[in-house]
Scaffold this motif. Sequence first.
Motif, PDB file in Angstrom:
ATOM      1  N   ALA A  24      11.667  -4.592  14.944  1.00  0.00           N
ATOM      2  CA  ALA A  24      10.347  -4.348  14.358  1.00  0.00           C
ATOM      3  C   ALA A  24      10.437  -3.241  13.310  1.00  0.00           C
ATOM      4  O   ALA A  24      11.134  -2.258  13.497  1.00  0.00           O
ATOM      5  N   LYS A  25       9.728  -3.441  12.227  1.00  0.00           N
ATOM      6  CA  LYS A  25       9.681  -2.424  11.179  1.00  0.00           C
ATOM      7  C   LYS A  25       8.761  -1.292  11.627  1.00  0.00           C
ATOM      8  O   LYS A  25       7.703  -1.527  12.174  1.00  0.00           O
ATOM      9  N   LYS A  26       9.215  -0.060  11.387  1.00  0.00           N
ATOM     10  CA  LYS A  26       8.423   1.108  11.773  1.00  0.00           C
ATOM     11  C   LYS A  26       7.122   1.112  10.982  1.00  0.00           C
ATOM     12  O   LYS A  26       7.113   0.993   9.768  1.00  0.00           O
ATOM     13  N   LYS A  27       6.025   1.238  11.682  1.00  0.00           N
ATOM     14  CA  LYS A  27       4.719   1.235  11.024  1.00  0.00           C
ATOM     15  C   LYS A  27       4.482   2.604  10.400  1.00  0.00           C
ATOM     16  O   LYS A  27       4.527   3.628  11.072  1.00  0.00           O
ATOM     17  N   GLU A  28       4.260   2.596   9.091  1.00  0.00           N
ATOM     18  CA  GLU A  28       3.987   3.849   8.375  1.00  0.00           C
ATOM     19  C   GLU A  28       2.530   4.225   8.598  1.00  0.00           C
ATOM     20  O   GLU A  28       1.644   3.402   8.440  1.00  0.00           O
ATOM     21  N   LYS A  29       2.301   5.479   8.960  1.00  0.00           N
ATOM     22  CA  LYS A  29       0.911   5.921   9.082  1.00  0.00           C
ATOM     23  C   LYS A  29       0.422   6.334   7.700  1.00  0.00           C
ATOM     24  O   LYS A  29       1.203   6.805   6.876  1.00  0.00           O
ATOM     25  N   PRO A  30      -0.855   6.168   7.428  1.00  0.00           N
ATOM     26  CA  PRO A  30      -1.372   6.557   6.115  1.00  0.00           C
ATOM     27  C   PRO A  30      -1.151   8.046   5.863  1.00  0.00           C
ATOM     28  O   PRO A  30      -1.214   8.851   6.785  1.00  0.00           O
ATOM     29  N   ILE A  31      -0.910   8.393   4.630  1.00  0.00           N
ATOM     30  CA  ILE A  31      -0.629   9.774   4.270  1.00  0.00           C
ATOM     31  C   ILE A  31      -1.926  10.468   3.874  1.00  0.00           C
ATOM     32  O   ILE A  31      -2.634  10.003   2.993  1.00  0.00           O
ATOM     33  N   ASP A  32      -2.213  11.565   4.566  1.00  0.00           N
ATOM     34  CA  ASP A  32      -3.395  12.361   4.238  1.00  0.00           C
ATOM     35  C   ASP A  32      -2.927  13.557   3.409  1.00  0.00           C
ATOM     36  O   ASP A  32      -2.430  14.541   3.949  1.00  0.00           O
ATOM     37  N   LEU A  33      -3.058  13.455   2.098  1.00  0.00           N
ATOM     38  CA  LEU A  33      -2.550  14.496   1.210  1.00  0.00           C
ATOM     39  C   LEU A  33      -3.266  15.823   1.366  1.00  0.00           C
ATOM     40  O   LEU A  33      -2.769  16.854   0.928  1.00  0.00           O
ATOM     41  N   LYS A  34      -4.425  15.836   1.992  1.00  0.00           N
ATOM     42  CA  LYS A  34      -5.175  17.077   2.172  1.00  0.00           C
ATOM     43  C   LYS A  34      -4.788  17.804   3.465  1.00  0.00           C
ATOM     44  O   LYS A  34      -5.202  18.918   3.686  1.00  0.00           O
TER      45      LYS A  34
ATOM     46  N   ASP B 175       2.995   8.047  -7.106  1.00  0.00           N
ATOM     47  CA  ASP B 175       2.455   6.695  -6.903  1.00  0.00           C
ATOM     48  C   ASP B 175       3.473   5.797  -6.207  1.00  0.00           C
ATOM     49  O   ASP B 175       3.132   5.029  -5.310  1.00  0.00           O
ATOM     50  N   LYS B 176       4.737   5.911  -6.625  1.00  0.00           N
ATOM     51  CA  LYS B 176       5.814   5.112  -6.024  1.00  0.00           C
ATOM     52  C   LYS B 176       5.981   5.464  -4.539  1.00  0.00           C
ATOM     53  O   LYS B 176       6.113   4.577  -3.699  1.00  0.00           O
ATOM     54  N   VAL B 177       5.937   6.759  -4.231  1.00  0.00           N
ATOM     55  CA  VAL B 177       6.084   7.215  -2.839  1.00  0.00           C
ATOM     56  C   VAL B 177       4.911   6.730  -1.989  1.00  0.00           C
ATOM     57  O   VAL B 177       5.100   6.229  -0.878  1.00  0.00           O
ATOM     58  N   LEU B 178       3.697   6.866  -2.518  1.00  0.00           N
ATOM     59  CA  LEU B 178       2.513   6.459  -1.754  1.00  0.00           C
ATOM     60  C   LEU B 178       2.488   4.945  -1.539  1.00  0.00           C
ATOM     61  O   LEU B 178       2.062   4.475  -0.484  1.00  0.00           O
ATOM     62  N   ALA B 179       2.953   4.193  -2.510  1.00  0.00           N
ATOM     63  CA  ALA B 179       2.925   2.736  -2.403  1.00  0.00           C
ATOM     64  C   ALA B 179       4.039   2.199  -1.502  1.00  0.00           C
ATOM     65  O   ALA B 179       3.814   1.291  -0.694  1.00  0.00           O
ATOM     66  N   ASN B 180       5.240   2.787  -1.623  1.00  0.00           N
ATOM     67  CA  ASN B 180       6.404   2.196  -0.946  1.00  0.00           C
ATOM     68  C   ASN B 180       7.167   3.139  -0.026  1.00  0.00           C
ATOM     69  O   ASN B 180       8.181   2.757   0.537  1.00  0.00           O
ATOM     70  N   GLY B 181       6.748   4.373   0.079  1.00  0.00           N
ATOM     71  CA  GLY B 181       7.418   5.331   0.957  1.00  0.00           C
ATOM     72  C   GLY B 181       8.573   6.031   0.270  1.00  0.00           C
ATOM     73  O   GLY B 181       8.999   5.659  -0.815  1.00  0.00           O
ATOM     74  N   TRP B 182       9.063   7.072   0.940  1.00  0.00           N
ATOM     75  CA  TRP B 182      10.162   7.876   0.387  1.00  0.00           C
ATOM     76  C   TRP B 182      11.422   7.057   0.207  1.00  0.00           C
ATOM     77  O   TRP B 182      12.237   7.335  -0.669  1.00  0.00           O
ATOM     78  N   ARG B 183      11.632   6.040   1.032  1.00  0.00           N
ATOM     79  CA  ARG B 183      12.851   5.227   0.951  1.00  0.00           C
ATOM     80  C   ARG B 183      12.952   4.423  -0.336  1.00  0.00           C
ATOM     81  O   ARG B 183      14.013   3.927  -0.673  1.00  0.00           O
ATOM     82  N   SER B 184      11.831   4.288  -1.050  1.00  0.00           N
ATOM     83  CA  SER B 184      11.846   3.509  -2.290  1.00  0.00           C
ATOM     84  C   SER B 184      12.463   4.289  -3.451  1.00  0.00           C
ATOM     85  O   SER B 184      12.762   3.713  -4.490  1.00  0.00           O
ATOM     86  N   LEU B 185      12.663   5.592  -3.285  1.00  0.00           N
ATOM     87  CA  LEU B 185      13.228   6.408  -4.351  1.00  0.00           C
ATOM     88  C   LEU B 185      14.735   6.228  -4.427  1.00  0.00           C
ATOM     89  O   LEU B 185      15.396   5.985  -3.425  1.00  0.00           O
ATOM     90  N   THR B 186      15.258   6.381  -5.630  1.00  0.00           N
ATOM     91  CA  THR B 186      16.715   6.331  -5.794  1.00  0.00           C
ATOM     92  C   THR B 186      17.306   7.648  -5.296  1.00  0.00           C
ATOM     93  O   THR B 186      16.582   8.642  -5.127  1.00  0.00           O
ATOM     94  N   SER B 187      18.602   7.667  -5.115  1.00  0.00           N
ATOM     95  CA  SER B 187      19.245   8.906  -4.671  1.00  0.00           C
ATOM     96  C   SER B 187      19.092   9.985  -5.731  1.00  0.00           C
ATOM     97  O   SER B 187      18.938  11.173  -5.413  1.00  0.00           O
ATOM     98  N   LYS B 188      19.086   9.596  -7.000  1.00  0.00           N
ATOM     99  CA  LYS B 188      18.899  10.567  -8.084  1.00  0.00           C
ATOM    100  C   LYS B 188      17.505  11.194  -8.008  1.00  0.00           C
ATOM    101  O   LYS B 188      17.359  12.413  -8.144  1.00  0.00           O
TER     102      LYS B 188
END
Length: 63
Positions: free
Chosen positions: A2-12, A32-45
């Motif tokens: 099962a894919k880990k369910k991401e909880k919504p991010i409360d920026l406040k 926007d990329k992080v909020l849409a797809n999570g930290w894993r969507s970022l490149t290593s750079k």
Amino acid sequence: MAKKKEKPIDLKNLEPEEKIKYEIAEELGLLDKVLANGWRSLTSKETGRIGGLVTKKKREVKS
């Protein structure tokens, strides 16, 4: 598996260290990329850039 369910991010309502990460992601235009797809969507750079700037900010706060 099962894919880990991401909880919504409360920026406040973030821990100070998490807040810095999101602020830097925003400065770099990656929030926007992080909020849409999570930290894993970022490149290593992109991740390394954020990590480097977090470290730099922490050093500035200590001195």
